[in-house]
Enzyme design. Structure first.
Site, mmCIF file in Angstrom:
data_model
loop_
_atom_site.group_PDB
_atom_site.id
_atom_site.type_symbol
_atom_site.label_atom_id
_atom_site.label_comp_id
_atom_site.label_asym_id
_atom_site.label_seq_id
_atom_site.Cartn_x
_atom_site.Cartn_y
_atom_site.Cartn_z
ATOM 1 N N LYS A 206 0.816 -1.215 0.000
ATOM 2 C CA LYS A 206 0.000 0.000 0.000
ATOM 3 C C LYS A 206 0.855 1.272 0.000
ATOM 4 C CE LYS A 206 -4.510 -1.524 1.395
ATOM 5 N NZ LYS A 206 -5.651 -1.334 2.298
ATOM 6 N N ARG A 240 -4.503 -9.746 4.581
ATOM 7 C CA ARG A 240 -4.870 -9.772 3.166
ATOM 8 C C ARG A 240 -3.629 -9.378 2.373
ATOM 9 N NH1 ARG A 240 -6.876 -6.117 -0.768
ATOM 10 N NH2 ARG A 240 -8.478 -7.013 -2.130
#
Length: 271
Positions: A206, A240
């Site tokens: 991210k 995840r």
């Protein structure tokens, strides 16, 4: 371990590598072999991009969910969507978890999960609309805000019929947040874990990782794994991730150091 399978042509990370049906199914087979116990299938890119209507989203996710459910009946399939109608069809096709990454934007989504008595991921976005990027966001206390919003969603999920043991809290890094917020969530993750609800973290590659170490998308794996190890050591229940095998190793090593899991193959100095 939740593996990411993007049924999108414009994912920020894989750039459409699993957009085709057969490629998506191969990816599912691969990540399950690597140790994924949850496969998260999504049909709409999280960030801004080309519009995807309900019909197109259904075309992208339903056939893959149905095929994975048939090929891997013991694996939990998650559908990544903010639309109740998509979740309903996905559950009927074999999904057992609704990954609501946009924090109840569609208020009927959690009701669908409850009606089917499947799992539900309670996310935090700070109230932003789906597929929008954060702009000058501010929280008096981001951790307190995350806890308040996600636990409120969890309680609503239970009231709608979602089994308590199938609920996750996701602080939802990058969604409605900047890098400083993402780091604060990790620094104080023990407070989120202390709510008693299982915590799911989606840290993989991210922007908060990229900005922290000043790396582009393709060079964020070490930063991601460092954040994963930190969170795993502090009680985060699920992750995840794109890199499944590497993440499984990090989780297993962290658990072995903590003494909650045994090494898999010990011969050194024993024979």
């Amino acid at each position: 371990m939740m593996a990411i399978v993007n049924r999108t042509p414009d994912s920020f990370y894989d750039r459409g590598a699993t957009f085709a049906d057969e490629a998506a199914l191969r990816r599912c087979d691969e990540v399950i072999a690597q140790g994924a116990t949850i496969v998260d299938i999504g049909g709409v890119k999280a960030g801004p991009g080309s519009p995807v209507d309900v019909a197109e989203e259904l075309d992208r996710v339903i056939p893959v969910i149905a095929a994975v459910a048939q090929r891997h009946p013991d694996v939990l399939i998650s559908v990544d969507t903010w639309r109740a109608s998509v979740a309903d069809e996905a559950i009927r096709a074999g999904a057992g978890l609704v990954n609501d990454t946009w924090a109840g934007y569609d208020p009927e989504l959690v009701e669908v999960a409850g009606q089917h008595r499947v799992g539900y991921v309670c996310s935090h976005t700070g109230g932003v609309e789906p597929r929008t990027r954060p702009h000058r966001v501010r929280f008096d206390d981001v951790v307190a805000d995350v806890i308040a919003e996600t636990t409120r969603l969890a309680e609503r999920a239970v009231s709608c019929g979602v089994p308590e043991e199938r609920i996750f809290l996701d602080p939802t890094h990058d969604f409605g947040k900047n890098t400083f917020h993402g780091l604060e969530l990790l620094r104080r993750v023990d407070e989120i874990v202390a709510t008693g609800w299982p915590v799911l973290m989606a840290l993989s590659n991210k922007d908060f990782v990229g900005e922290t170490v000043d790396r582009p998308v393709g060079e964020r794996i070490p930063g991601t794994l460092a954040a994963t190890a930190w969170a795993a050591a502090r009680g985060v229940a699920a992750f995840r991730a794109h890199e499944v095998a590497e993440t499984v190793d990090v989780i297993r090593m962290t658990a072995a150091i903590a003494g909650t899991a045994a090494p898999l193959n010990t011969i050194r100095g024993l024979a």
